[in-house]
Design an enzyme around this catalytic site. Structure first.
Site, PDB file in Angstrom:
ATOM      1  N   SER A 148       0.852  -1.188   0.000  1.00  0.00           N
ATOM      2  CA  SER A 148       0.000   0.000   0.000  1.00  0.00           C
ATOM      3  C   SER A 148       0.889   1.239   0.000  1.00  0.00           C
ATOM      4  O   SER A 148       2.115   1.140   0.013  1.00  0.00           O
ATOM      5  CB  SER A 148      -0.892   0.007   1.238  1.00  0.00           C
ATOM      6  OG  SER A 148      -0.105   0.333   2.372  1.00  0.00           O
ATOM      7  N   LYS A 149       0.240   2.359   0.020  1.00  0.00           N
ATOM      8  CA  LYS A 149       0.945   3.654   0.006  1.00  0.00           C
ATOM      9  C   LYS A 149       2.041   3.734   1.075  1.00  0.00           C
ATOM     10  O   LYS A 149       3.051   4.389   0.869  1.00  0.00           O
ATOM     11  CB  LYS A 149      -0.056   4.788   0.254  1.00  0.00           C
ATOM     12  CG  LYS A 149      -0.817   5.195  -0.994  1.00  0.00           C
ATOM     13  CD  LYS A 149      -0.229   6.465  -1.615  1.00  0.00           C
ATOM     14  CE  LYS A 149      -0.791   6.792  -2.975  1.00  0.00           C
ATOM     15  NZ  LYS A 149      -0.116   6.083  -4.068  1.00  0.00           N
ATOM     16  N   ARG A 150       1.790   3.079   2.194  1.00  0.00           N
ATOM     17  CA  ARG A 150       2.777   3.120   3.271  1.00  0.00           C
ATOM     18  C   ARG A 150       4.133   2.614   2.812  1.00  0.00           C
ATOM     19  O   ARG A 150       5.164   2.969   3.356  1.00  0.00           O
ATOM     20  CB  ARG A 150       2.328   2.227   4.442  1.00  0.00           C
ATOM     21  CG  ARG A 150       1.300   2.850   5.351  1.00  0.00           C
ATOM     22  CD  ARG A 150       0.989   1.911   6.506  1.00  0.00           C
ATOM     23  NE  ARG A 150       0.562   0.604   6.022  1.00  0.00           N
ATOM     24  CZ  ARG A 150       1.277  -0.507   6.118  1.00  0.00           C
ATOM     25  NH1 ARG A 150       2.453  -0.482   6.701  1.00  0.00           N
ATOM     26  NH2 ARG A 150       0.824  -1.653   5.645  1.00  0.00           N
ATOM     27  N   GLY A 188       5.511   3.228   0.070  1.00  0.00           N
ATOM     28  CA  GLY A 188       6.130   4.109  -0.928  1.00  0.00           C
ATOM     29  C   GLY A 188       5.320   4.085  -2.210  1.00  0.00           C
ATOM     30  O   GLY A 188       4.094   4.028  -2.169  1.00  0.00           O
TER      31      GLY A 188
END
Ligand code: GLU
Length: 536
Positions: free
Chosen positions: A257-259, A261
Protein backbone atom coordinates in the site's frame (compact mmCIF):
# COMPACT_ATOMS: atom_id res chain seq x y z
CA UNK A 1 -11.77 -26.11 -19.85
CA UNK A 2 -12.69 -25.00 -23.31
CA UNK A 3 -10.76 -25.44 -26.51
CA UNK A 4 -11.87 -22.11 -27.90
CA UNK A 5 -9.16 -19.63 -28.84
CA UNK A 6 -8.11 -17.76 -25.73
CA UNK A 7 -9.70 -14.39 -25.07
CA UNK A 8 -8.66 -12.61 -21.89
CA UNK A 9 -9.30 -9.18 -20.57
CA UNK A 10 -7.87 -6.62 -18.22
CA UNK A 11 -10.74 -4.64 -16.73
CA UNK A 12 -9.54 -1.71 -14.65
CA UNK A 13 -11.91 0.69 -12.93
CA UNK A 14 -10.71 4.23 -13.59
CA UNK A 15 -11.18 5.20 -9.96
CA UNK A 16 -7.44 5.67 -9.51
CA UNK A 17 -4.14 5.29 -11.27
CA UNK A 18 -2.69 1.99 -12.45
CA UNK A 19 -1.55 0.26 -9.29
CA UNK A 20 1.34 -2.20 -9.25
CA UNK A 21 -1.09 -5.04 -8.50
CA UNK A 22 -3.26 -4.04 -11.45
CA UNK A 23 -0.19 -3.88 -13.66
CA UNK A 24 0.72 -7.44 -12.68
CA UNK A 25 -2.82 -8.58 -13.54
CA UNK A 26 -2.52 -6.83 -16.90
CA UNK A 27 0.87 -8.46 -17.56
CA UNK A 28 -0.47 -11.94 -16.81
CA UNK A 29 -3.45 -11.47 -19.12
CA UNK A 30 -1.29 -10.01 -21.86
CA UNK A 31 1.41 -12.67 -21.57
CA UNK A 32 -1.19 -15.45 -21.50
CA UNK A 33 -2.82 -14.08 -24.65
CA UNK A 34 0.56 -13.83 -26.36
CA UNK A 35 1.69 -17.30 -25.26
CA UNK A 36 -1.50 -18.92 -26.52
CA UNK A 37 -1.96 -16.90 -29.70
CA UNK A 38 -5.09 -15.48 -28.08
CA UNK A 39 -6.61 -12.03 -27.81
CA UNK A 40 -5.97 -9.48 -25.08
CA UNK A 41 -8.95 -7.21 -24.48
CA UNK A 42 -8.88 -4.00 -22.46
CA UNK A 43 -12.17 -2.97 -20.92
CA UNK A 44 -12.73 0.13 -18.82
CA UNK A 45 -15.15 -0.46 -15.94
CA UNK A 46 -16.36 3.07 -15.47
CA UNK A 47 -19.78 2.47 -13.95
CA UNK A 48 -18.96 4.18 -10.66
CA UNK A 49 -19.89 7.73 -11.67
CA UNK A 50 -18.51 9.34 -8.52
CA UNK A 51 -15.08 7.79 -8.58
CA UNK A 52 -14.39 7.16 -12.27
CA UNK A 53 -12.67 9.90 -14.19
CA UNK A 54 -11.57 10.40 -17.75
CA UNK A 55 -8.21 11.54 -16.40
CA UNK A 56 -7.68 8.23 -14.62
CA UNK A 57 -8.62 6.36 -17.79
CA UNK A 58 -5.96 8.29 -19.69
CA UNK A 59 -3.40 7.64 -16.97
CA UNK A 60 -4.16 3.91 -17.05
CA UNK A 61 -3.87 3.74 -20.85
CA UNK A 62 -0.62 5.71 -20.75
CA UNK A 63 0.84 3.45 -18.05
CA UNK A 64 -0.11 0.30 -19.98
CA UNK A 65 1.47 1.73 -23.11
CA UNK A 66 4.60 2.68 -21.17
CA UNK A 67 4.80 -0.90 -19.89
CA UNK A 68 4.52 -2.05 -23.50
CA UNK A 69 1.34 -4.05 -22.93
CA UNK A 70 -0.41 -3.69 -26.26
CA UNK A 71 -4.08 -4.66 -26.31
CA UNK A 72 -5.74 -6.23 -29.32
CA UNK A 73 -9.20 -4.87 -28.59
CA UNK A 74 -10.23 -1.96 -26.44
CA UNK A 75 -10.09 1.81 -26.20
CA UNK A 76 -8.38 3.49 -29.13
CA UNK A 77 -7.94 0.27 -31.09
CA UNK A 78 -11.60 -0.78 -31.21
CA UNK A 79 -12.66 -4.33 -32.00
CA UNK A 80 -15.74 -6.34 -32.88
CA UNK A 81 -16.82 -6.92 -29.26
CA UNK A 82 -16.95 -3.23 -28.36
CA UNK A 83 -17.69 -0.73 -27.08
CA UNK A 84 -15.03 -1.20 -24.42
CA UNK A 85 -16.28 1.26 -21.83
CA UNK A 86 -19.00 -0.12 -19.58
CA UNK A 87 -20.91 3.15 -19.60
CA UNK A 88 -21.39 2.65 -23.34
CA UNK A 89 -22.73 -0.86 -22.88
CA UNK A 90 -25.89 -0.08 -20.94
CA UNK A 91 -28.12 -1.54 -23.66
CA UNK A 92 -26.34 -4.88 -23.32
CA UNK A 93 -27.09 -5.00 -19.59
CA UNK A 94 -30.73 -4.15 -20.27
CA UNK A 95 -30.86 -6.95 -22.84
CA UNK A 96 -29.29 -9.38 -20.38
CA UNK A 97 -31.85 -8.43 -17.74
CA UNK A 98 -34.59 -9.00 -20.27
CA UNK A 99 -33.17 -12.44 -20.99
CA UNK A 100 -33.11 -13.28 -17.28
CA UNK A 101 -36.72 -12.11 -16.87
CA UNK A 102 -37.79 -14.28 -19.76
CA UNK A 103 -36.07 -17.21 -18.13
CA UNK A 104 -37.73 -16.42 -14.80
CA UNK A 105 -34.31 -15.88 -13.28
CA UNK A 106 -34.67 -12.25 -12.19
CA UNK A 107 -37.39 -10.51 -10.24
CA UNK A 108 -38.28 -6.97 -9.29
CA UNK A 109 -37.83 -6.09 -5.64
CA UNK A 110 -39.65 -3.12 -4.13
CA UNK A 111 -38.19 -3.29 -0.63
CA UNK A 112 -36.93 0.11 0.35
CA UNK A 113 -33.54 0.82 1.78
CA UNK A 114 -35.11 1.67 5.14
CA UNK A 115 -36.96 -1.63 5.24
CA UNK A 116 -33.82 -3.55 4.39
CA UNK A 117 -31.74 -1.64 6.92
CA UNK A 118 -34.29 -2.39 9.62
CA UNK A 119 -34.26 -6.10 8.76
CA UNK A 120 -30.50 -6.13 8.83
CA UNK A 121 -30.35 -4.40 12.21
CA UNK A 122 -32.93 -6.77 13.63
CA UNK A 123 -31.14 -9.85 12.32
CA UNK A 124 -27.84 -8.64 13.66
CA UNK A 125 -29.34 -7.99 17.07
CA UNK A 126 -31.44 -11.13 17.34
CA UNK A 127 -29.71 -13.75 15.24
CA UNK A 128 -26.15 -12.57 15.53
CA UNK A 129 -25.84 -11.82 11.82
CA UNK A 130 -27.60 -10.98 8.59
CA UNK A 131 -28.00 -13.87 6.19
CA UNK A 132 -28.81 -11.63 3.24
CA UNK A 133 -32.02 -10.65 1.53
CA UNK A 134 -34.97 -12.64 2.85
CA UNK A 135 -36.84 -12.98 -0.45
CA UNK A 136 -39.86 -10.82 0.44
CA UNK A 137 -40.45 -9.90 -3.21
CA UNK A 138 -39.26 -13.19 -4.70
CA UNK A 139 -42.70 -14.62 -5.27
CA UNK A 140 -44.96 -11.62 -5.73
CA UNK A 141 -47.80 -12.30 -8.20
CA UNK A 142 -46.89 -11.26 -11.73
CA UNK A 143 -49.82 -8.88 -12.11
CA UNK A 144 -48.95 -7.07 -8.89
CA UNK A 145 -45.38 -6.66 -10.08
CA UNK A 146 -46.55 -5.28 -13.43
CA UNK A 147 -48.89 -2.85 -11.75
CA UNK A 148 -46.33 -1.55 -9.27
CA UNK A 149 -43.74 -1.06 -12.02
CA UNK A 150 -46.34 0.66 -14.20
CA UNK A 151 -47.17 2.95 -11.29
CA UNK A 152 -43.55 4.01 -11.17
CA UNK A 153 -42.67 2.40 -7.85
CA UNK A 154 -38.88 2.32 -7.35
CA UNK A 155 -37.44 -1.17 -7.58
CA UNK A 156 -34.26 -3.10 -8.11
CA UNK A 157 -33.82 -6.35 -10.01
CA UNK A 158 -32.54 -9.39 -8.16
CA UNK A 159 -31.24 -12.76 -9.24
CA UNK A 160 -33.54 -15.65 -8.34
CA UNK A 161 -30.94 -18.05 -6.93
CA UNK A 162 -32.29 -21.60 -7.38
CA UNK A 163 -33.27 -23.07 -4.02
CA UNK A 164 -31.99 -26.52 -4.85
CA UNK A 165 -28.71 -25.40 -6.35
CA UNK A 166 -26.22 -27.35 -4.28
CA UNK A 167 -22.64 -26.17 -3.88
CA UNK A 168 -21.22 -23.79 -6.44
CA UNK A 169 -18.04 -25.39 -7.68
CA UNK A 170 -15.30 -24.41 -10.03
CA UNK A 171 -11.70 -25.26 -10.75
CA UNK A 172 -9.61 -22.19 -10.31
CA UNK A 173 -6.43 -22.37 -12.39
CA UNK A 174 -4.47 -21.13 -9.38
CA UNK A 175 -6.47 -22.09 -6.29
CA UNK A 176 -7.64 -25.47 -7.58
CA UNK A 177 -11.05 -26.90 -6.83
CA UNK A 178 -13.32 -24.46 -5.04
CA UNK A 179 -16.77 -25.09 -3.59
CA UNK A 180 -19.11 -22.54 -2.02
CA UNK A 181 -22.49 -23.42 -0.49
CA UNK A 182 -25.25 -21.81 -2.57
CA UNK A 183 -27.53 -21.41 0.44
CA UNK A 184 -25.46 -18.54 1.73
CA UNK A 185 -25.84 -16.64 -1.53
CA UNK A 186 -28.81 -14.36 -1.19
CA UNK A 187 -30.74 -13.07 -4.17
CA UNK A 188 -28.21 -10.44 -5.12
CA UNK A 189 -29.10 -7.18 -6.82
CA UNK A 190 -28.32 -7.11 -10.54
CA UNK A 191 -29.78 -3.75 -11.50
CA UNK A 192 -30.15 -0.83 -9.11
CA UNK A 193 -33.12 1.50 -8.71
CA UNK A 194 -31.54 3.97 -11.11
CA UNK A 195 -31.20 1.25 -13.75
CA UNK A 196 -27.45 0.86 -13.41
CA UNK A 197 -25.97 -2.65 -13.27
CA UNK A 198 -24.08 -3.88 -10.22
CA UNK A 199 -20.43 -4.85 -10.61
CA UNK A 200 -21.13 -8.59 -10.60
CA UNK A 201 -23.84 -8.30 -13.22
CA UNK A 202 -21.96 -5.99 -15.56
CA UNK A 203 -18.79 -8.07 -15.38
CA UNK A 204 -20.61 -11.30 -16.22
CA UNK A 205 -22.53 -9.68 -19.09
CA UNK A 206 -19.36 -8.21 -20.52
CA UNK A 207 -17.22 -11.30 -20.11
CA UNK A 208 -19.95 -13.40 -21.72
CA UNK A 209 -20.68 -10.98 -24.55
CA UNK A 210 -17.01 -10.43 -25.24
CA UNK A 211 -16.38 -14.18 -25.39
CA UNK A 212 -13.85 -14.12 -22.57
CA UNK A 213 -12.48 -17.64 -22.01
CA UNK A 214 -10.23 -17.00 -19.01
CA UNK A 215 -10.75 -14.49 -16.22
CA UNK A 216 -7.37 -13.72 -14.68
CA UNK A 217 -7.68 -11.22 -11.83
CA UNK A 218 -6.75 -10.42 -8.25
CA UNK A 219 -7.94 -12.75 -5.53
CA UNK A 220 -9.86 -9.90 -3.95
CA UNK A 221 -12.50 -11.03 -6.48
CA UNK A 222 -12.44 -14.67 -5.43
CA UNK A 223 -15.49 -14.23 -3.21
CA UNK A 224 -17.40 -12.65 -6.11
CA UNK A 225 -16.80 -15.65 -8.31
CA UNK A 226 -19.55 -17.97 -6.98
CA UNK A 227 -22.04 -15.14 -7.38
CA UNK A 228 -20.87 -14.52 -10.90
CA UNK A 229 -21.16 -18.22 -11.70
CA UNK A 230 -24.80 -18.11 -10.58
CA UNK A 231 -25.36 -15.27 -13.04
CA UNK A 232 -23.67 -17.15 -15.89
CA UNK A 233 -25.87 -20.14 -15.17
CA UNK A 234 -29.00 -18.03 -15.01
CA UNK A 235 -28.16 -16.50 -18.39
CA UNK A 236 -27.37 -19.93 -19.79
CA UNK A 237 -23.83 -19.00 -20.75
CA UNK A 238 -20.60 -20.97 -20.47
CA UNK A 239 -18.61 -20.22 -17.36
CA UNK A 240 -15.05 -19.15 -18.19
CA UNK A 241 -11.94 -20.51 -16.49
CA UNK A 242 -10.95 -18.43 -13.49
CA UNK A 243 -7.41 -17.75 -12.32
CA UNK A 244 -7.13 -15.69 -9.17
CA UNK A 245 -3.83 -14.05 -8.33
CA UNK A 246 -2.53 -13.84 -4.80
CA UNK A 247 -1.87 -10.61 -3.04
CA UNK A 248 1.31 -8.60 -3.34
CA UNK A 249 2.86 -7.91 0.04
CA UNK A 250 5.40 -5.31 1.09
CA UNK A 251 8.70 -6.38 2.64
CA UNK A 252 7.03 -6.20 6.08
CA UNK A 253 4.51 -8.89 5.11
CA UNK A 254 1.59 -6.46 4.94
CA UNK A 255 -0.51 -5.85 1.85
CA UNK A 256 1.34 -3.49 -0.50
CA UNK A 257 0.00 0.00 0.00
CA UNK A 258 0.94 3.65 0.01
CA UNK A 259 2.78 3.12 3.27
CA UNK A 260 5.39 1.18 1.36
CA UNK A 261 6.13 4.11 -0.93
CA UNK A 262 5.36 4.18 -4.61
CA UNK A 263 2.40 2.04 -5.62
CA UNK A 264 1.39 3.27 -9.03
CA UNK A 265 3.16 2.46 -12.23
CA UNK A 266 4.05 5.97 -13.30
CA UNK A 267 5.77 6.58 -9.99
CA UNK A 268 8.11 3.77 -10.94
CA UNK A 269 8.70 5.37 -14.31
CA UNK A 270 9.49 8.62 -12.49
CA UNK A 271 11.95 6.87 -10.24
CA UNK A 272 13.93 5.71 -13.20
CA UNK A 273 12.85 2.13 -13.69
CA UNK A 274 12.79 0.71 -17.18
CA UNK A 275 9.52 -0.76 -18.39
CA UNK A 276 11.24 -3.99 -19.42
CA UNK A 277 12.65 -4.42 -15.94
CA UNK A 278 9.34 -3.65 -14.24
CA UNK A 279 7.48 -6.10 -16.48
CA UNK A 280 10.06 -8.81 -15.73
CA UNK A 281 9.91 -8.09 -12.02
CA UNK A 282 6.11 -8.02 -11.80
CA UNK A 283 5.80 -11.15 -13.93
CA UNK A 284 7.79 -12.98 -11.26
CA UNK A 285 5.52 -11.83 -8.44
CA UNK A 286 3.54 -15.04 -8.41
CA UNK A 287 4.72 -16.79 -11.55
CA UNK A 288 7.97 -18.51 -12.39
CA UNK A 289 9.51 -19.89 -15.52
CA UNK A 290 11.38 -22.73 -13.87
CA UNK A 291 11.69 -21.67 -10.25
CA UNK A 292 15.11 -20.12 -10.70
CA UNK A 293 15.52 -17.93 -13.80
CA UNK A 294 15.16 -14.29 -12.83
CA UNK A 295 15.95 -12.38 -16.00
CA UNK A 296 13.14 -13.16 -18.40
CA UNK A 297 12.75 -10.88 -21.36
CA UNK A 298 9.44 -10.08 -22.98
CA UNK A 299 9.87 -12.52 -25.82
CA UNK A 300 10.45 -15.38 -23.40
CA UNK A 301 7.57 -14.29 -21.19
CA UNK A 302 5.26 -14.12 -24.19
CA UNK A 303 6.34 -17.56 -25.31
CA UNK A 304 6.50 -19.39 -22.00
CA UNK A 305 3.83 -17.86 -19.76
CA UNK A 306 1.38 -20.42 -18.45
CA UNK A 307 -1.31 -20.43 -15.81
CA UNK A 308 -0.05 -23.64 -14.23
CA UNK A 309 3.11 -21.95 -13.04
CA UNK A 310 1.25 -19.30 -11.06
CA UNK A 311 1.55 -19.83 -7.33
CA UNK A 312 -1.13 -19.11 -4.80
CA UNK A 313 1.46 -18.07 -2.24
CA UNK A 314 1.43 -14.34 -1.55
CA UNK A 315 4.18 -12.56 -3.43
CA UNK A 316 6.58 -10.22 -1.69
CA UNK A 317 7.58 -7.02 -3.40
CA UNK A 318 11.32 -6.81 -2.84
CA UNK A 319 12.53 -3.40 -3.90
CA UNK A 320 16.19 -4.35 -3.59
CA UNK A 321 15.61 -7.09 -6.13
CA UNK A 322 13.82 -4.65 -8.43
CA UNK A 323 16.77 -2.26 -8.22
CA UNK A 324 19.16 -5.07 -9.03
CA UNK A 325 17.04 -6.21 -11.94
CA UNK A 326 16.71 -2.68 -13.26
CA UNK A 327 20.49 -2.35 -13.17
CA UNK A 328 20.77 -5.53 -15.24
CA UNK A 329 18.40 -4.11 -17.84
CA UNK A 330 20.20 -0.76 -17.85
CA UNK A 331 23.53 -2.47 -18.50
CA UNK A 332 21.99 -4.43 -21.34
CA UNK A 333 20.98 -1.29 -23.22
CA UNK A 334 23.06 -0.37 -26.22
CA UNK A 335 24.04 3.24 -26.71
CA UNK A 336 20.99 4.03 -28.87
CA UNK A 337 18.56 2.58 -26.36
CA UNK A 338 20.40 4.46 -23.63
CA UNK A 339 20.21 7.75 -25.50
CA UNK A 340 16.45 7.33 -25.90
CA UNK A 341 15.72 6.17 -22.34
CA UNK A 342 18.10 8.56 -20.63
CA UNK A 343 16.89 11.64 -22.54
CA UNK A 344 14.67 13.20 -19.85
CA UNK A 345 17.17 12.32 -17.15
CA UNK A 346 20.06 13.85 -19.06
CA UNK A 347 17.93 16.93 -19.60
CA UNK A 348 17.28 17.00 -15.85
CA UNK A 349 21.04 16.69 -15.23
CA UNK A 350 21.56 19.59 -17.59
CA UNK A 351 18.88 21.75 -15.97
CA UNK A 352 20.33 20.97 -12.52
CA UNK A 353 23.88 21.61 -13.67
CA UNK A 354 23.16 24.84 -15.50
CA UNK A 355 21.25 26.05 -12.45
CA UNK A 356 24.24 26.04 -10.08
CA UNK A 357 25.36 29.42 -8.75
CA UNK A 358 28.20 31.24 -10.48
CA UNK A 359 31.70 30.58 -9.22
CA UNK A 360 32.66 27.98 -6.65
CA UNK A 361 30.03 27.04 -4.09
CA UNK A 362 31.06 24.87 -1.16
CA UNK A 363 28.26 22.41 -0.52
CA UNK A 364 27.90 20.47 2.74
CA UNK A 365 28.45 16.74 2.29
CA UNK A 366 25.14 14.90 2.65
CA UNK A 367 24.97 11.92 4.99
CA UNK A 368 24.87 8.50 3.33
CA UNK A 369 21.32 7.72 4.43
CA UNK A 370 20.15 11.12 3.24
CA UNK A 371 21.54 10.31 -0.18
CA UNK A 372 19.89 6.90 -0.21
CA UNK A 373 16.54 8.37 0.81
CA UNK A 374 16.78 11.10 -1.83
CA UNK A 375 17.53 8.50 -4.48
CA UNK A 376 14.28 6.71 -3.71
CA UNK A 377 12.13 9.76 -4.14
CA UNK A 378 10.02 10.21 -7.21
CA UNK A 379 11.79 12.70 -9.40
CA UNK A 380 9.70 13.71 -12.35
CA UNK A 381 12.18 15.04 -14.88
CA UNK A 382 11.38 18.67 -15.48
CA UNK A 383 9.57 19.15 -12.19
CA UNK A 384 10.94 21.99 -10.12
CA UNK A 385 12.24 24.03 -13.04
CA UNK A 386 10.35 26.49 -15.17
CA UNK A 387 8.80 25.22 -18.42
CA UNK A 388 11.18 27.42 -20.41
CA UNK A 389 14.25 26.03 -18.67
CA UNK A 390 12.93 22.53 -19.15
CA UNK A 391 12.16 22.95 -22.84
CA UNK A 392 15.61 24.45 -23.35
CA UNK A 393 17.24 21.57 -21.47
CA UNK A 394 15.43 19.00 -23.62
CA UNK A 395 16.33 20.83 -26.80
CA UNK A 396 19.97 21.16 -25.78
CA UNK A 397 20.04 17.46 -24.90
CA UNK A 398 18.77 16.59 -28.34
CA UNK A 399 21.25 18.91 -29.98
CA UNK A 400 24.19 17.30 -28.22
CA UNK A 401 23.82 13.57 -28.82
CA UNK A 402 27.58 13.24 -28.41
CA UNK A 403 27.16 14.03 -24.71
CA UNK A 404 24.54 11.32 -24.27
CA UNK A 405 26.76 8.88 -26.14
CA UNK A 406 29.84 10.02 -24.26
CA UNK A 407 28.05 9.65 -20.92
CA UNK A 408 27.00 6.08 -21.74
CA UNK A 409 30.35 4.41 -20.97
CA UNK A 410 30.80 6.69 -17.94
CA UNK A 411 27.76 5.51 -16.02
CA UNK A 412 26.18 2.53 -17.70
CA UNK A 413 27.84 0.08 -15.31
CA UNK A 414 27.03 2.13 -12.25
CA UNK A 415 23.30 2.77 -12.30
CA UNK A 416 20.48 0.86 -10.73
CA UNK A 417 17.90 3.50 -11.64
CA UNK A 418 17.86 6.25 -14.26
CA UNK A 419 16.93 8.80 -11.60
CA UNK A 420 20.53 8.60 -10.41
CA UNK A 421 21.63 10.29 -13.63
CA UNK A 422 21.08 13.92 -12.58
CA UNK A 423 23.15 13.57 -9.40
CA UNK A 424 25.87 11.67 -11.23
CA UNK A 425 26.14 13.82 -14.34
CA UNK A 426 25.00 17.36 -13.50
CA UNK A 427 28.68 18.37 -13.22
CA UNK A 428 29.03 18.00 -16.98
CA UNK A 429 26.78 21.04 -17.32
CA UNK A 430 28.24 23.38 -14.72
CA UNK A 431 30.09 25.45 -17.31
CA UNK A 432 32.85 27.34 -15.49
CA UNK A 433 31.17 26.90 -12.08
CA UNK A 434 31.63 24.25 -9.40
CA UNK A 435 29.56 22.80 -6.57
CA UNK A 436 32.37 21.77 -4.30
CA UNK A 437 31.74 18.98 -1.83
CA UNK A 438 32.99 20.13 1.54
CA UNK A 439 34.50 16.86 2.65
CA UNK A 440 36.36 16.41 -0.64
CA UNK A 441 37.62 19.97 -0.46
CA UNK A 442 39.03 19.43 3.01
CA UNK A 443 40.41 15.96 2.54
CA UNK A 444 41.83 16.11 -0.97
CA UNK A 445 42.80 19.75 -1.30
CA UNK A 446 43.15 21.65 1.97
CA UNK A 447 44.73 18.85 3.99
CA UNK A 448 47.18 18.04 1.23
CA UNK A 449 48.02 21.72 0.83
CA UNK A 450 51.00 22.53 -1.39
CA UNK A 451 51.19 19.02 -2.80
CA UNK A 452 47.62 19.20 -4.11
CA UNK A 453 48.20 22.73 -5.35
CA UNK A 454 51.23 21.57 -7.32
CA UNK A 455 49.35 18.57 -8.74
CA UNK A 456 46.50 20.79 -9.89
CA UNK A 457 48.88 23.23 -11.53
CA UNK A 458 50.66 20.39 -13.35
CA UNK A 459 47.42 19.00 -14.76
CA UNK A 460 46.15 22.44 -15.57
CA UNK A 461 49.20 23.14 -17.70
CA UNK A 462 48.59 19.97 -19.72
CA UNK A 463 44.89 20.73 -20.15
CA UNK A 464 45.60 24.34 -21.08
CA UNK A 465 48.04 23.48 -23.84
CA UNK A 466 46.10 23.91 -27.08
CA UNK A 467 48.54 21.59 -28.80
CA UNK A 468 47.19 18.74 -26.71
CA UNK A 469 44.23 17.11 -28.42
CA UNK A 470 41.01 17.09 -26.33
CA UNK A 471 41.16 13.35 -26.04
CA UNK A 472 40.78 11.37 -22.82
CA UNK A 473 43.52 8.84 -23.27
CA UNK A 474 46.26 11.16 -24.46
CA UNK A 475 45.43 13.87 -21.91
CA UNK A 476 45.57 11.34 -19.11
CA UNK A 477 48.87 9.97 -20.40
CA UNK A 478 50.39 13.46 -20.65
CA UNK A 479 49.24 14.37 -17.13
CA UNK A 480 50.65 11.12 -15.81
CA UNK A 481 54.01 11.74 -17.53
CA UNK A 482 54.15 15.24 -16.11
CA UNK A 483 53.34 13.88 -12.64
CA UNK A 484 56.16 11.40 -12.95
CA UNK A 485 58.62 14.15 -13.74
CA UNK A 486 57.46 15.96 -10.64
CA UNK A 487 57.45 12.73 -8.65
CA UNK A 488 53.76 12.97 -7.82
CA UNK A 489 52.00 9.63 -7.42
CA UNK A 490 49.01 9.11 -9.79
CA UNK A 491 46.53 9.13 -6.89
CA UNK A 492 47.92 12.40 -5.52
CA UNK A 493 47.88 13.79 -9.01
CA UNK A 494 44.41 12.90 -10.16
CA UNK A 495 42.30 13.24 -7.00
CA UNK A 496 42.80 17.02 -6.75
CA UNK A 497 41.94 17.35 -10.43
CA UNK A 498 38.85 15.23 -9.96
CA UNK A 499 37.64 17.34 -7.04
CA UNK A 500 38.38 20.58 -8.88
CA UNK A 501 36.57 19.59 -12.06
CA UNK A 502 33.79 17.32 -10.80
CA UNK A 503 33.32 18.75 -7.31
CA UNK A 504 33.91 15.55 -5.37
CA UNK A 505 35.94 12.39 -4.97
CA UNK A 506 33.47 9.96 -6.48
CA UNK A 507 32.77 11.12 -10.02
CA UNK A 508 32.72 8.83 -13.08
CA UNK A 509 36.00 8.20 -14.98
CA UNK A 510 37.81 11.50 -14.92
CA UNK A 511 39.34 12.14 -18.31
CA UNK A 512 36.39 10.61 -20.17
CA UNK A 513 34.26 13.16 -18.32
CA UNK A 514 36.65 16.06 -18.89
CA UNK A 515 36.59 15.69 -22.66
CA UNK A 516 32.79 16.00 -22.66
CA UNK A 517 33.23 19.52 -21.34
CA UNK A 518 34.61 22.69 -22.74
CA UNK A 519 38.36 23.27 -22.29
CA UNK A 520 37.93 26.86 -21.10
CA UNK A 521 35.29 25.79 -18.58
CA UNK A 522 37.52 23.06 -17.18
CA UNK A 523 40.37 25.53 -16.73
CA UNK A 524 38.06 28.05 -15.10
CA UNK A 525 36.90 25.40 -12.63
CA UNK A 526 40.47 24.48 -11.72
CA UNK A 527 41.35 28.13 -11.17
CA UNK A 528 38.25 28.81 -9.12
CA UNK A 529 38.71 25.76 -6.91
CA UNK A 530 42.47 26.36 -6.44
CA UNK A 531 41.58 29.82 -5.33
CA UNK A 532 38.91 28.59 -2.93
CA UNK A 533 41.21 25.94 -1.48
CA UNK A 534 44.59 27.63 -1.43
CA UNK A 535 43.99 31.36 -1.89
CA UNK A 536 43.91 33.66 1.12
N1 GLU B 1 -12.97 -3.60 -12.43
C1 GLU B 1 -12.52 -4.54 -11.45
C2 GLU B 1 -11.41 -3.95 -10.63
O1 GLU B 1 -10.80 -3.00 -11.05
C3 GLU B 1 -12.01 -5.81 -12.06
C4 GLU B 1 -13.07 -6.74 -12.31
C5 GLU B 1 -12.63 -8.09 -12.77
O2 GLU B 1 -11.46 -8.28 -13.13
O3 GLU B 1 -13.48 -8.96 -12.79
O4 GLU B 1 -11.16 -4.43 -9.56
Amino acid sequence: MTNKPVRVRFAPSPTGKLHIGGARTAIYNWAFARATGGTFVLRIEDTDPERSTEENTQIILRALRWLGLDWDEGPEVGGSAGPYFQMQRMDTYAAALERLRERGAAYACFCTKDELDAKRAKAEAEQGGYAGYDGTCRDLPADEVEARIAAGEPHVWRLRVPKDHGPIEFDDAVYGHMAFPAEVMDDMILVRTDGSPTYNFAVVCDDANMGITHVIRGDDHLSNTPRQILIYEALGYDVPTFAHLSMILGADGKKLSKRHGATNVEEYRDRGYLPDALVNFLALLGWSLDGETTIIDRATLCREFSLDRITKKDAVFDETKLDWMNGVYIREMDVDAWTASARPWLAAARADGEGVPAGVTVAPTPAKDELAAAARETHVPGEGVSPEVWEAALAATDEAPEIARGAYPLVIERLSRLNEIPAKLAFLFWGPNVMLDEKSLNKVLRKEGARADEALAACRAVLADEDNAWDAESLQEKCRARGEELEIKPKNLFQPLRVAVCGNMVSPPLFESIVLMDRADVLARIDGVADAAFGE
